[in-house]
Motif scaffolding. Structure first.
Motif, PDB file in Angstrom:
ATOM      1  N   ASP A   1      53.411 -35.061  66.873  1.00  0.00           N
ATOM      2  CA  ASP A   1      52.485 -34.384  67.767  1.00  0.00           C
ATOM      3  C   ASP A   1      51.691 -33.349  66.977  1.00  0.00           C
ATOM      4  O   ASP A   1      52.260 -32.375  66.478  1.00  0.00           O
ATOM      5  N   PRO A   2      50.374 -33.532  66.813  1.00  0.00           N
ATOM      6  CA  PRO A   2      49.589 -32.578  66.027  1.00  0.00           C
ATOM      7  C   PRO A   2      49.559 -31.175  66.620  1.00  0.00           C
ATOM      8  O   PRO A   2      49.224 -30.214  65.920  1.00  0.00           O
ATOM      9  N   ALA A   3      49.936 -31.045  67.886  1.00  0.00           N
ATOM     10  CA  ALA A   3      49.977 -29.725  68.511  1.00  0.00           C
ATOM     11  C   ALA A   3      51.280 -28.985  68.223  1.00  0.00           C
ATOM     12  O   ALA A   3      51.412 -27.800  68.559  1.00  0.00           O
ATOM     13  N   ASP A   4      52.252 -29.665  67.619  1.00  0.00           N
ATOM     14  CA  ASP A   4      53.552 -29.059  67.330  1.00  0.00           C
ATOM     15  C   ASP A   4      53.430 -28.150  66.115  1.00  0.00           C
ATOM     16  O   ASP A   4      53.142 -28.624  65.010  1.00  0.00           O
ATOM     17  N   PRO A   5      53.653 -26.847  66.238  1.00  0.00           N
ATOM     18  CA  PRO A   5      53.518 -25.940  65.097  1.00  0.00           C
ATOM     19  C   PRO A   5      54.542 -26.184  64.004  1.00  0.00           C
ATOM     20  O   PRO A   5      54.345 -25.782  62.853  1.00  0.00           O
ATOM     21  N   GLY A   6      55.632 -26.860  64.334  1.00  0.00           N
ATOM     22  CA  GLY A   6      56.660 -27.137  63.338  1.00  0.00           C
ATOM     23  C   GLY A   6      56.517 -28.479  62.662  1.00  0.00           C
ATOM     24  O   GLY A   6      57.364 -28.849  61.834  1.00  0.00           O
ATOM     25  N   LEU A   7      55.458 -29.230  62.975  1.00  0.00           N
ATOM     26  CA  LEU A   7      55.309 -30.591  62.460  1.00  0.00           C
ATOM     27  C   LEU A   7      55.299 -30.628  60.940  1.00  0.00           C
ATOM     28  O   LEU A   7      56.027 -31.414  60.325  1.00  0.00           O
ATOM     29  N   ARG A   8      54.496 -29.798  60.324  1.00  0.00           N
ATOM     30  CA  ARG A   8      54.341 -29.844  58.867  1.00  0.00           C
ATOM     31  C   ARG A   8      55.666 -29.596  58.151  1.00  0.00           C
ATOM     32  O   ARG A   8      56.080 -30.369  57.277  1.00  0.00           O
TER      33      ARG A   8
ATOM     34  N   GLN B   1      55.515 -44.776  67.577  1.00  0.00           N
ATOM     35  CA  GLN B   1      54.581 -43.667  67.755  1.00  0.00           C
ATOM     36  C   GLN B   1      53.332 -44.083  68.537  1.00  0.00           C
ATOM     37  O   GLN B   1      52.822 -43.334  69.364  1.00  0.00           O
ATOM     38  N   HIS B   2      52.793 -45.260  68.240  1.00  0.00           N
ATOM     39  CA  HIS B   2      51.610 -45.796  68.934  1.00  0.00           C
ATOM     40  C   HIS B   2      50.476 -44.775  68.963  1.00  0.00           C
ATOM     41  O   HIS B   2      49.890 -44.486  70.012  1.00  0.00           O
ATOM     42  N   LEU B   3      50.162 -44.233  67.791  1.00  0.00           N
ATOM     43  CA  LEU B   3      49.080 -43.261  67.682  1.00  0.00           C
ATOM     44  C   LEU B   3      47.732 -43.975  67.667  1.00  0.00           C
ATOM     45  O   LEU B   3      47.571 -45.004  66.997  1.00  0.00           O
ATOM     46  N   ASP B   4      46.753 -43.428  68.397  1.00  0.00           N
ATOM     47  CA  ASP B   4      45.403 -43.942  68.218  1.00  0.00           C
ATOM     48  C   ASP B   4      44.821 -43.326  66.945  1.00  0.00           C
ATOM     49  O   ASP B   4      45.430 -42.461  66.313  1.00  0.00           O
ATOM     50  N   ARG B   5      43.646 -43.778  66.549  1.00  0.00           N
ATOM     51  CA  ARG B   5      43.101 -43.322  65.269  1.00  0.00           C
ATOM     52  C   ARG B   5      42.823 -41.820  65.261  1.00  0.00           C
ATOM     53  O   ARG B   5      42.939 -41.169  64.218  1.00  0.00           O
ATOM     54  N   HIS B   6      42.475 -41.267  66.422  1.00  0.00           N
ATOM     55  CA  HIS B   6      42.183 -39.835  66.495  1.00  0.00           C
ATOM     56  C   HIS B   6      43.462 -39.019  66.253  1.00  0.00           C
ATOM     57  O   HIS B   6      43.465 -38.078  65.453  1.00  0.00           O
ATOM     58  N   THR B   7      44.533 -39.383  66.924  1.00  0.00           N
ATOM     59  CA  THR B   7      45.798 -38.657  66.758  1.00  0.00           C
ATOM     60  C   THR B   7      46.364 -38.874  65.368  1.00  0.00           C
ATOM     61  O   THR B   7      46.930 -37.948  64.755  1.00  0.00           O
ATOM     62  N   PHE B   8      46.236 -40.088  64.853  1.00  0.00           N
ATOM     63  CA  PHE B   8      46.687 -40.395  63.499  1.00  0.00           C
ATOM     64  C   PHE B   8      46.020 -39.450  62.493  1.00  0.00           C
ATOM     65  O   PHE B   8      46.674 -38.871  61.615  1.00  0.00           O
ATOM     66  N   MET B   9      44.714 -39.263  62.656  1.00  0.00           N
ATOM     67  CA  MET B   9      43.971 -38.374  61.773  1.00  0.00           C
ATOM     68  C   MET B   9      44.423 -36.924  61.934  1.00  0.00           C
ATOM     69  O   MET B   9      44.614 -36.196  60.953  1.00  0.00           O
ATOM     70  N   GLN B  10      44.641 -36.506  63.153  1.00  0.00           N
ATOM     71  CA  GLN B  10      45.059 -35.124  63.418  1.00  0.00           C
ATOM     72  C   GLN B  10      46.445 -34.845  62.846  1.00  0.00           C
ATOM     73  O   GLN B  10      46.696 -33.762  62.297  1.00  0.00           O
ATOM     74  N   VAL B  11      47.342 -35.817  62.980  1.00  0.00           N
ATOM     75  CA  VAL B  11      48.688 -35.653  62.422  1.00  0.00           C
ATOM     76  C   VAL B  11      48.606 -35.483  60.910  1.00  0.00           C
ATOM     77  O   VAL B  11      49.243 -34.601  60.321  1.00  0.00           O
TER      78      VAL B  11
ATOM     79  N   GLU C   1      42.512 -38.138  38.630  1.00  0.00           N
ATOM     80  CA  GLU C   1      42.824 -36.966  37.815  1.00  0.00           C
ATOM     81  C   GLU C   1      43.944 -36.152  38.451  1.00  0.00           C
ATOM     82  O   GLU C   1      44.859 -35.675  37.766  1.00  0.00           O
ATOM     83  N   VAL C   2      43.858 -35.964  39.766  1.00  0.00           N
ATOM     84  CA  VAL C   2      44.941 -35.352  40.534  1.00  0.00           C
ATOM     85  C   VAL C   2      45.517 -36.455  41.421  1.00  0.00           C
ATOM     86  O   VAL C   2      44.913 -36.826  42.426  1.00  0.00           O
ATOM     87  N   PRO C   3      46.663 -37.021  41.056  1.00  0.00           N
ATOM     88  CA  PRO C   3      47.198 -38.150  41.825  1.00  0.00           C
ATOM     89  C   PRO C   3      47.497 -37.761  43.274  1.00  0.00           C
ATOM     90  O   PRO C   3      47.870 -36.628  43.569  1.00  0.00           O
ATOM     91  N   THR C   4      47.337 -38.729  44.144  1.00  0.00           N
ATOM     92  CA  THR C   4      47.671 -38.553  45.550  1.00  0.00           C
ATOM     93  C   THR C   4      49.142 -38.175  45.692  1.00  0.00           C
ATOM     94  O   THR C   4      50.008 -38.778  45.060  1.00  0.00           O
ATOM     95  N   PHE C   5      49.409 -37.172  46.538  1.00  0.00           N
ATOM     96  CA  PHE C   5      50.806 -36.808  46.774  1.00  0.00           C
ATOM     97  C   PHE C   5      51.466 -37.732  47.787  1.00  0.00           C
ATOM     98  O   PHE C   5      52.500 -38.324  47.538  1.00  0.00           O
ATOM     99  N   GLY C   6      50.877 -37.839  48.967  1.00  0.00           N
ATOM    100  CA  GLY C   6      51.534 -38.582  50.036  1.00  0.00           C
ATOM    101  C   GLY C   6      50.610 -39.587  50.685  1.00  0.00           C
ATOM    102  O   GLY C   6      49.382 -39.512  50.573  1.00  0.00           O
ATOM    103  N   SER C   7      51.210 -40.540  51.369  1.00  0.00           N
ATOM    104  CA  SER C   7      50.467 -41.525  52.152  1.00  0.00           C
ATOM    105  C   SER C   7      51.093 -41.654  53.532  1.00  0.00           C
ATOM    106  O   SER C   7      52.318 -41.565  53.673  1.00  0.00           O
ATOM    107  N   LEU C   8      50.233 -41.858  54.529  1.00  0.00           N
ATOM    108  CA  LEU C   8      50.674 -42.176  55.889  1.00  0.00           C
ATOM    109  C   LEU C   8      50.146 -43.559  56.222  1.00  0.00           C
ATOM    110  O   LEU C   8      48.972 -43.867  55.955  1.00  0.00           O
ATOM    111  N   LEU C   9      50.994 -44.399  56.797  1.00  0.00           N
ATOM    112  CA  LEU C   9      50.607 -45.763  57.140  1.00  0.00           C
ATOM    113  C   LEU C   9      51.036 -46.058  58.563  1.00  0.00           C
ATOM    114  O   LEU C   9      52.200 -45.826  58.918  1.00  0.00           O
ATOM    115  N   ARG C  10      50.093 -46.551  59.364  1.00  0.00           N
ATOM    116  CA  ARG C  10      50.445 -46.913  60.740  1.00  0.00           C
ATOM    117  C   ARG C  10      50.282 -48.414  60.922  1.00  0.00           C
ATOM    118  O   ARG C  10      49.371 -49.042  60.374  1.00  0.00           O
TER     119      ARG C  10
END
Length: 320
Positions: free
Chosen positions: A57-64, A82-92, A151-160
């Motif tokens: 939930d992108p509104a959850d302050p403890g998510l990160r 989770q069934h996130l739509d693209r908007h929520t996926f981006m916000q998360v 030059e700066v490698p990607t740290f993390g990836s999210l996949l839905r």
């Protein structure tokens, strides 16, 4: 919430079950911001944890902090249903870290079919569509990490998981910190201090067939990069093997034969089941993984069926 990744303070991790028989199903419980216990199951002995009863939930302050804590401990975290739509996926993703746009952006046609970068949503260029079907078969079946060649490698990836075939289409992950830890002291000493050249040309060169001008421009913009073969993780201090067969092309400072010997040894460690987990997708699932400490392999065993996944990558920190 700060812009930079940080290691959150532990919130009482404890586990039930030993490291012996049944360790693949070891249950872990972590307090979710003190509100309740969240239960999940370890998928592999060295990597992977499945979360069944937590909502991204992108509104959850403890998510990160909650996700970061799990990610740095288990390398890859699977959030079921989770069934996130693209908007929520981006916000998360934006709540967890700094999102990035793939350097080879393409909204109309993929530069290389089935491999990023294909951006299906104009409003979210950070979302990469990884789509395969009867015509465009799966071609990510190689052990790799995402964008090591930057030059700066990607740290993390999210996949839905947007559309899953009726059978097949699993993804495997390998813990490259565990792979490094398995080496003898003598081999570790040989590898420490070596650097590997990472290059995107092995991946995207076919896309520029007959377009030398564009190839030269992209080559100048994104030259090959040198990274340590034994990477000290910027957020945990853990050492891991940081090269893969897709982007790691040579070891600096040694001859071609010795470079091949070293890279073959390192790259083949990802193939060992002892360091792996395997996840069977269902539509709506979300995976988040640490690119600096793991590699992954998309199993292409579902032709002629369609498999649609969407990915967002997170910026990392400069590594030495």
């Amino acid at each position: 919430m700060g812009d930079r990744w940080r290691v959150p303070r532990p919130r009482g991790f404890h586990a039930r079950g030993g490291a012996g028989h049944g360790a693949d199903h070891q249950h872990v419980h972590t307090r979710d911001e003190g509100r309740r216990l969240v239960a999940r199951t370890r998928l592999g002995t060295h990597i992977g944890v499945v979360v069944d009863d937590y909502r991204l939930d992108p509104a959850d302050p403890g998510l990160r902090d909650f996700v970061t804590e799990l990610l740095l401990q288990h390398k890859v975290v699977f959030f079921k249903s989770q069934h996130l739509d693209r908007h929520t996926f981006m916000q998360v993703a934006k709540r967890i870290g700094r999102t990035e746009v793939h350097p080879f952006i393409s909204e109309d046609e993929p530069v290389v079919h089935g491999i990023s970068p294909f951006q299906p949503y104009h409003e979210y260029p950070e979302i990469t569509g990884i789509y395969h079907d009867e015509e465009h078969t799966g071609n990510l079946n190689a052990w790799h990490s995402d964008l090591n060649w930057r030059e700066v490698p990607t740290f993390g990836s999210l996949l839905r998981a947007v559309q899953i075939p009726p059978r097949g289409g699993d993804t495997c992950w390998a813990n490259m910190a565990a792979a490094y830890a398995s080496l003898s002291s003598e081999v570790k000493e040989q590898l420490d201090g070596l650097r590997v050249v990472h290059d995107w040309m092995q991946i995207y060169f076919p896309a520029f067939d007959g377009n030398d001008e564009t190839l030269a421009r992209m080559r100048e913009k994104y030259p090959a990069q040198s990274h340590p073969l034994v990477l000290t993780h910027p957020f945990t201090g853990e050492k891991s093997l940081f090269s893969n067969k897709v982007s790691g092309v040579r070891v600096e400072g040694v001859d071609e034969a010795e470079s091949k010997r070293i890279l073959d040894m390192v790259h083949l460690l990802a193939w060992r089941p002892e360091f792996q987990c395997r996840f069977s997708w269902e539509e709506g699932d979300v995976a988040i993984w640490d690119n600096l400490a793991s590699q992954h392999y998309a199993v292409s065993d579902y032709w002629p069926h369609t498999r649609k996944m969407e990915r967002i990558t997170l910026e990392g920190e400069s590594i030495k």
